[in-house]
Design a protein around this motif. Structure first.
Motif, PDB file in Angstrom:
ATOM      1  N   GLY A  38      30.635 -19.433  23.237  1.00 55.74           N
ATOM      2  CA  GLY A  38      29.938 -20.665  22.863  1.00 55.74           C
ATOM      3  C   GLY A  38      28.597 -20.722  23.542  1.00 55.74           C
ATOM      4  O   GLY A  38      27.917 -19.704  23.676  1.00 55.74           O
ATOM      5  N   ARG A  39      28.243 -21.910  24.047  1.00 55.78           N
ATOM      6  CA  ARG A  39      26.865 -22.140  24.471  1.00 55.78           C
ATOM      7  C   ARG A  39      26.721 -22.644  25.888  1.00 55.78           C
ATOM      8  O   ARG A  39      27.558 -23.396  26.372  1.00 55.78           O
ATOM      9  CB  ARG A  39      26.256 -23.176  23.535  1.00 55.78           C
ATOM     10  CG  ARG A  39      26.050 -22.587  22.193  1.00 55.78           C
ATOM     11  CD  ARG A  39      25.979 -23.587  21.092  1.00 55.78           C
ATOM     12  NE  ARG A  39      25.535 -22.885  19.896  1.00 55.78           N
ATOM     13  CZ  ARG A  39      26.357 -22.204  19.091  1.00 55.78           C
ATOM     14  NH1 ARG A  39      27.645 -22.183  19.293  1.00 55.78           N
ATOM     15  NH2 ARG A  39      25.875 -21.529  18.079  1.00 55.78           N
ATOM     16  N   ASP A  40      25.631 -22.227  26.504  1.00 58.80           N
ATOM     17  CA  ASP A  40      25.221 -22.796  27.775  1.00 58.80           C
ATOM     18  C   ASP A  40      24.094 -23.786  27.476  1.00 58.80           C
ATOM     19  O   ASP A  40      23.281 -23.555  26.581  1.00 58.80           O
ATOM     20  CB  ASP A  40      24.692 -21.681  28.700  1.00 58.80           C
ATOM     21  CG  ASP A  40      24.350 -22.210  30.083  1.00 58.80           C
ATOM     22  OD1 ASP A  40      25.158 -21.982  30.990  1.00 58.80           O
ATOM     23  OD2 ASP A  40      23.297 -22.858  30.243  1.00 58.80           O
ATOM     24  N   GLY A  52      21.372 -24.305  28.832  1.00 60.14           N
ATOM     25  CA  GLY A  52      19.999 -23.855  29.071  1.00 60.14           C
ATOM     26  C   GLY A  52      19.451 -22.851  28.080  1.00 60.14           C
ATOM     27  O   GLY A  52      18.272 -22.503  28.155  1.00 60.14           O
ATOM     28  N   HIS A  53      20.282 -22.309  27.188  1.00 50.90           N
ATOM     29  CA  HIS A  53      19.758 -21.306  26.263  1.00 50.90           C
ATOM     30  C   HIS A  53      20.113 -21.638  24.835  1.00 50.90           C
ATOM     31  O   HIS A  53      21.035 -22.412  24.572  1.00 50.90           O
ATOM     32  CB  HIS A  53      20.276 -19.909  26.616  1.00 50.90           C
ATOM     33  CG  HIS A  53      19.525 -19.299  27.765  1.00 50.90           C
ATOM     34  ND1 HIS A  53      18.202 -18.967  27.686  1.00 50.90           N
ATOM     35  CD2 HIS A  53      19.927 -18.999  29.030  1.00 50.90           C
ATOM     36  CE1 HIS A  53      17.812 -18.477  28.850  1.00 50.90           C
ATOM     37  NE2 HIS A  53      18.835 -18.490  29.686  1.00 50.90           N
ATOM     38  N   TYR A  54      19.377 -21.028  23.918  1.00 49.96           N
ATOM     39  CA  TYR A  54      19.576 -21.295  22.502  1.00 49.96           C
ATOM     40  C   TYR A  54      19.933 -20.006  21.778  1.00 49.96           C
ATOM     41  O   TYR A  54      19.164 -19.028  21.816  1.00 49.96           O
ATOM     42  CB  TYR A  54      18.306 -21.912  21.906  1.00 49.96           C
ATOM     43  CG  TYR A  54      18.496 -22.445  20.511  1.00 49.96           C
ATOM     44  CD1 TYR A  54      19.310 -23.556  20.284  1.00 49.96           C
ATOM     45  CD2 TYR A  54      17.879 -21.849  19.424  1.00 49.96           C
ATOM     46  CE1 TYR A  54      19.492 -24.055  19.005  1.00 49.96           C
ATOM     47  CE2 TYR A  54      18.063 -22.355  18.139  1.00 49.96           C
ATOM     48  CZ  TYR A  54      18.870 -23.450  17.942  1.00 49.96           C
ATOM     49  OH  TYR A  54      19.055 -23.947  16.669  1.00 49.96           O
ATOM     50  N   GLN A  55      21.106 -20.019  21.152  1.00 49.69           N
ATOM     51  CA  GLN A  55      21.506 -18.958  20.236  1.00 49.69           C
ATOM     52  C   GLN A  55      21.347 -17.568  20.834  1.00 49.69           C
ATOM     53  O   GLN A  55      21.741 -17.328  21.956  1.00 49.69           O
ATOM     54  CB  GLN A  55      20.679 -19.061  18.948  1.00 49.69           C
ATOM     55  CG  GLN A  55      20.557 -20.451  18.414  1.00 49.69           C
ATOM     56  CD  GLN A  55      21.738 -20.849  17.609  1.00 49.69           C
ATOM     57  OE1 GLN A  55      22.856 -20.831  18.104  1.00 49.69           O
ATOM     58  NE2 GLN A  55      21.527 -21.217  16.382  1.00 49.69           N
ATOM     59  N   SER A  56      20.731 -16.647  20.048  1.00 50.75           N
ATOM     60  CA  SER A  56      20.623 -15.262  20.514  1.00 50.75           C
ATOM     61  C   SER A  56      19.627 -15.132  21.656  1.00 50.75           C
ATOM     62  O   SER A  56      19.451 -14.046  22.196  1.00 50.75           O
ATOM     63  CB  SER A  56      20.199 -14.354  19.355  1.00 50.75           C
ATOM     64  OG  SER A  56      18.847 -14.621  19.029  1.00 50.75           O
TER      65      SER A  56
HETATM   66  N1  MGD Z   1      22.210 -25.433  24.548  1.00 46.67           N
HETATM   67  C1  MGD Z   1      22.417 -25.110  23.269  1.00 46.67           C
HETATM   68  N2  MGD Z   1      22.553 -26.096  22.352  1.00 46.67           N
HETATM   69  C2  MGD Z   1      22.770 -25.751  21.047  1.00 46.67           C
HETATM   70  C3  MGD Z   1      22.817 -24.406  20.621  1.00 46.67           C
HETATM   71  C4  MGD Z   1      22.635 -23.402  21.625  1.00 46.67           C
HETATM   72  O1  MGD Z   1      22.679 -22.191  21.328  1.00 46.67           O
HETATM   73  N3  MGD Z   1      22.452 -23.796  22.922  1.00 46.67           N
HETATM   74  N4  MGD Z   1      23.067 -24.080  19.329  1.00 46.67           N
HETATM   75  C5  MGD Z   1      23.068 -25.113  18.280  1.00 46.67           C
HETATM   76  C6  MGD Z   1      23.983 -24.670  17.209  1.00 46.67           C
HETATM   77  S1  MGD Z   1      23.401 -23.590  16.031  1.00 46.67           S
HETATM   78  C7  MGD Z   1      25.250 -25.107  17.105  1.00 46.67           C
HETATM   79  S2  MGD Z   1      26.241 -24.537  15.847  1.00 46.67           S
HETATM   80  C8  MGD Z   1      25.758 -26.152  17.980  1.00 46.67           C
HETATM   81  C9  MGD Z   1      27.191 -25.880  18.456  1.00 46.67           C
HETATM   82  O2  MGD Z   1      27.609 -26.936  19.223  1.00 46.67           O
HETATM   83  P1  MGD Z   1      29.097 -26.976  19.809  1.00 46.67           P
HETATM   84  O3  MGD Z   1      30.062 -26.780  18.711  1.00 46.67           O
HETATM   85  O4  MGD Z   1      29.184 -28.205  20.632  1.00 46.67           O
HETATM   86  O5  MGD Z   1      29.072 -25.695  20.795  1.00 46.67           O
HETATM   87  P2  MGD Z   1      29.993 -24.457  21.180  1.00 46.67           P
HETATM   88  O6  MGD Z   1      29.710 -24.175  22.611  1.00 46.67           O
HETATM   89  O7  MGD Z   1      29.788 -23.347  20.242  1.00 46.67           O
HETATM   90  O8  MGD Z   1      31.499 -24.910  21.004  1.00 46.67           O
HETATM   91  C10 MGD Z   1      31.957 -26.165  21.403  1.00 46.67           C
HETATM   92  C11 MGD Z   1      33.190 -26.101  22.237  1.00 46.67           C
HETATM   93  O9  MGD Z   1      34.270 -25.545  21.537  1.00 46.67           O
HETATM   94  C12 MGD Z   1      35.191 -25.122  22.505  1.00 46.67           C
HETATM   95  N5  MGD Z   1      36.217 -24.280  21.867  1.00 46.67           N
HETATM   96  C13 MGD Z   1      36.269 -22.938  21.791  1.00 46.67           C
HETATM   97  N6  MGD Z   1      37.383 -22.562  21.128  1.00 46.67           N
HETATM   98  C14 MGD Z   1      38.040 -23.683  20.794  1.00 46.67           C
HETATM   99  C15 MGD Z   1      39.259 -23.953  20.089  1.00 46.67           C
HETATM  100  O10 MGD Z   1      39.969 -23.065  19.625  1.00 46.67           O
HETATM  101  N7  MGD Z   1      39.602 -25.255  19.935  1.00 46.67           N
HETATM  102  C16 MGD Z   1      38.854 -26.280  20.428  1.00 46.67           C
HETATM  103  N8  MGD Z   1      39.291 -27.524  20.219  1.00 46.67           N
HETATM  104  N9  MGD Z   1      37.721 -26.049  21.104  1.00 46.67           N
HETATM  105  C17 MGD Z   1      37.309 -24.780  21.265  1.00 46.67           C
HETATM  106  C18 MGD Z   1      34.339 -24.429  23.533  1.00 46.67           C
HETATM  107  O11 MGD Z   1      34.978 -24.385  24.788  1.00 46.67           O
HETATM  108  C19 MGD Z   1      33.063 -25.285  23.508  1.00 46.67           C
HETATM  109  O12 MGD Z   1      32.996 -26.155  24.610  1.00 46.67           O
HETATM  110  O13 MGD Z   1      24.937 -26.278  19.147  1.00 46.67           O
HETATM  111  C20 MGD Z   1      23.553 -26.437  18.857  1.00 46.67           C
HETATM  112  N10 MGD Z   1      22.946 -26.751  20.133  1.00 46.67           N
END
Ligand code: MGD
Ligand code: MGD
Ligand code: SF4
Ligand code: MO
Length: 707
Positions: free
Chosen positions: A581-583, A585-589
């Motif tokens: 998943g995501r930290d 402080g960083h974005y995507q790749s």
């Molecule tokens: N800082 C930061 N912010 C971003 C991005 C980034 O790269 N960095 N990317 C953007 C993009 S494109 C997107 S899609 C969004 C994504 O936003 P989120 O969906 O909020 O981010 P993720 O970290 O991918 O996943 C969310 C949570 O899912 C949990 N998880 C993992 N596996 C499972 C599971 O099987 N079941 C459940 N219930 N939880 C699970 C992980 O522990 C994680 O905390 O964020 C956006 N914002």
């Protein structure tokens, strides 16, 4: 001062840019923009650091032979090479052998033009984009259940009106920090928020309750909650009767989801299951939000559906402001990017490439015979998996995605890219994918161009140009035009974003995602416009499903779903689960954020988070080198101890390439409906590495001859 929007995620925070005397830009959050009200996360706040970054590409790069290094070249030479490769491949292997891969970060105009370029200039069926790796499972489920997909069918502000919010696999405190103000407002009013996540995230810490399921068991969990709702007579029978179809089949399907069985599968205790259902059912307004944690699995579509089934049984969608189901889309234009034709089966306005009426409408706008439009193609990973093979793509054009880092089973993807006859990449920097290209085309970024974006709520926004691009850099629209010129279709590809948007309005008009009434003038005047908006007097549609669902019978569809056997199960050799998943402080790749000095300092290196108990058993201490291994690959990362994570689970953010690319380890099993890869959970071996040789991420500056 120029009002614009953040280059990163789908919250699309309002940003204002003011020139300083030295020519650089001062960046601040816009207090007038209702989504962020001046708030920005650290990524948005540092976005200006990349505008004049020394590694910014300012000239096309070409390669004289596969083994030769990239060297700077002029635009004429670079675009001539691209056109020649397209024509050569078409001649040898046919039109479908040229493919395009787009991105959800592109403006609506660019996404539209990319889709049109594929269908009109290339006439290939092979186009797809990184949104397939993002929210495609939720899209598939929403389309099946509601007849359409708009990530959030209500404004973000409705979150503050919900008495109960359940967040399934969503971590907005790290991924969309300014959105937390809506959650904070709700909790200040006494709302209950429940986070379902195998990790104790920043979001979970703020919530009223945190449930920590075994990864990839959310489908069973939702079915189990529905079982209890039925048993306890908590179903909204009137809503089910008047607004839905198909409940009986779902009632039967969840009969065997006894609470104790669900506890065994998910690890969530029976009393917590009861508590959650009762809380949801008793609340005057309640919301279920899913995100990537629930969706990025080989049964992600059915998992999203299981949560929709629960929401429907409780009568939430369309009930009142503050109620419903939604998915939180991720990329800046993840929403608009999927509406306007980058997806293999879609034409602008969410029209379907397989539908004769839809084809005729779009062909008329484009001034072509509908028979010239290609058939729907294959999904993103399927296209990558078959690069260079018979029937697959031999020349690939990538714009706005870094697949070598972000696609699953990434080593395999890199091998497939190497099997191409020709690869062209359009980017701001030499990303890991661009490093493999035959031609790299430098393009402008957010603050240097005009365009529209559609955020996760379906709100259409103006992104305005605030600065001149570096000399020599072209916009994606100009690059498409230059390529179309060489293929004899130049006239059909205007480079003015306003002209492209005017065409997009026409092409989407009458479709599901209808932008017909959303003019640039209305947006410039500050109107808040959500699609669908069919005509210029229409106020737009912030809230969907209030009276009916856009299905043939006006009802939302229940669909019975059961978990399929996971593609890989833990075994003696791979006893733990790797979650990615995501930290914050960083974005995507990481192409962009790893180049921000501020962000790089805040989160300098890739890491694996693991529970101190697991670390103790494996004799690992904070900072140790830890080797992770799956059946596909391995990586050595720094240990970060985290008391909040399940003991059987380790977490790695996917923001780094090179030897620290966690996608070298992830599974490429695909969801059968959405074709979403199983990014979120795969069995993994964890051990203390024998030597502290860390997997170093790709060097920031690759060797380029002459630069
Ligand atoms: N800082 C930061 N912010 C971003 C991005 C980034 O790269 N960095 N990317 C953007 C993009 S494109 C997107 S899609 C969004 C994504 O936003 P989120 O969906 O909020 O981010 P993720 O970290 O991918 O996943 C969310 C949570 O899912 C949990 N998880 C993992 N596996 C499972 C599971 O099987 N079941 C459940 N219930 N939880 C699970 C992980 O522990 C994680 O905390 O964020 C956006 N914002
Ligand atoms: N293991 C694992 N893998 C994942 C995920 C996960 O949770 N776990 N999440 C998945 C998700 S949700 C997503 S959205 C994908 C994202 O993965 P990618 O598609 O790789 O996303 P980015 O890193 O944003 O890549 C965008 C690239 O386009 C460039 N760029 C930015 N703006 C423009 C522009 O206007 N034009 C052009 N031509 N280029 C531009 C950037 O510099 C960058 O190199 O990753 C997926 N991969
Ligand atoms: S939350 Fe998203 S849109 Fe807002 S500043 Fe951060 S990255 Fe940009
Ligand atoms: Mo995403």
């Amino acid at each position: 001062m120029t009002d614009t929007h953040c280059p990163y995620c789908s919250l699309q925070c309002g940003i204002m840019l003011t020139p300083r005397p030295d020519g650089s830009l001062d960046l601040a959050g816009r207090p007038d923009f209702p989504v962020n009200r001046g708030g920005l996360c650290r990524k948005g706040a540092t976005a200006a650091e990349l505008l004049d970054h020394p590694e910014r590409l300012t000239t096309p790069l070409v390669r004289d032979a596969r083994a030769a290094p990239l060297r700077p070249a002029g635009w004429t030479e670079a675009l001539d090479r691209v056109a020649a490769a397209i024509l050569r491949t078409q001649e040898r292997h046919g039109r479908d052998a040229v493919g395009m891969f787009g991105g959800g970060g592109l403006t609506n105009e660019k996404a539209y033009q990319l889709g049109k370029f594929a269908r009109v200039a290339l006439r290939t069926r092979h186009i797809d984009y990184n949104g397939r790796f993002c929210m495609s499972s939720a899209v598939a489920a929403a389309t099946r259940a509601f007849g359409m997909d708009r990530g959030l069918p209500f404004p973000f502000a409705d979150i503050a009106l919900a008495d109960v919010v359940v967040l399934v696999g969503s971590n907005p405190a790290d991924t969309m920090p300014p959105a937390m103000r809506f959650f904070d407002e709700g909790r200040a009013r006494g709302a209950r928020h429940v986070v379902i996540d195998p990790r104790g995230t920043a979001t979970a810490e703020l919530a009223t309750a945190h449930l920590q399921p075994v990864p990839n068991t959310d489908l069973s969990l939702a079915n189990g909650l529905l079982h209890i709702a039925i048993r306890e007579n908590l179903v909204d029978e009137e809503y089910v009767t008047t607004r839905t179809s198909g409940f009986d089949a779902v009632r039967r399907a969840v009969r065997s989801y006894w609470p104790d069985r669900v506890e065994r599968v998910t690890g969530i205790a029976v009393p917590d299951l009861y508590d959650l259902v009762r809380t949801l059912a008793a609340a005057p307004t309640a919301m279920i939000l899913t995100a990537r944690g629930a969706e990025q699995h080989a049964d992600g579509t059915d998992t999203a559906q299981a949560w929709i089934n629960l929401a429907l049984a409780l009568g939430l969608p369309g009930r009142a402001p503050g109620s419903g189901w939604g998915t939180i889309t991720g990329q800046g234009n993840g929403q608009g990017g999927r509406e306007h034709g980058q997806k293999a089966d879609q034409l602008p306005g969410y029209r379907r490439l397989a539908d004769p009426v839809d084809r005729a409408h779009v062909a008329a706008v484009w001034g072509i015979d509908p028979n010239e439009l290609p058939a729907p193609g294959v999904s993103a990973y399927e296209m990558l998996d078959r690069l260079g093979t018979d029937g697959g793509v031999h020349t690939l054009l990538v714009a706005a995605s870094n697949v070598v880092v972000s696609a699953p089973n990434a080593r395999h993807v890199a091998q497939r890219l190497a099997a191409l006859d020709f690869l062209a990449v359009t980017d701001l920097f030499v990303s890991e994918t661009a490093q493999l290209a035959d031609v790299v085309l430098p393009t402008t970024q957010w603050a240097e161009e005009d365009g529209t974006m559609t955020n996760a709520e379906g709100r259409v926004l103006l992104r305005r140009r605030a600065a001149d691009p570096p000399p020599g850099v072209r916009t994606d629209l100009e690059i498409l035009r230059g390529s179309a010129d060489r293929l004899g279709h130049g006239d059909m590809f205007p480079t003015d974003p306003g002209a492209v948007y005017a065409e997009l309005r026409q092409a989407s008009g009458g479709g599901i995602a209808d932008y017909g009434g959303i003019t640039l003038e209305r947006l410039a005047a500050g109107e808040e416009l959500f699609w669908p908006c069919p005509d210029e007097n229409h106020p737009g549609t912030p809230r969907l499903f209030v009276d009916r669902f856009p299905t043939p019978d006006g009802r939302a569809a229940f669909v019975p779903v059961r978990p399929r056997l996971a593609p890989e199960l833990p075994d003696a050799e791979h006893p733990y689960l790797l979650v990615t998943g995501r930290d914050r402080g960083h974005y995507q790749s990481g192409t962009q954020t790893r180049r921000s000095p501020t962000l790089q300092q805040a989160v300098p290196r890739p890491y694996v988070a693991l529970h101190p108990e697991l670390a103790r058993v494996l004799e690992i201490v904070e900072g140790d080198a830890v080797r992770l291994r799956t059946v596909r690959g391995d990586a050595v990362l720094h240990a970060r101890l985290d008391t909040g994570i399940r003991r059987d689970t380790v977490f790695v953010p996917f923001h780094w390439g090179g030897a620290a690319c966690v996608n070298d380890l992830t599974s490429d099993a695909l969801d059968p409906t959405s074709r979403m890869p199983a990014f979120k959970a795969c069995p993994v071996a964890v051990e203390k590495a024998a030597s502290a040789v860390f997997a170093e991420p790709t060097p920031a500056e690759p060797a380029i001859a002459g630069i």
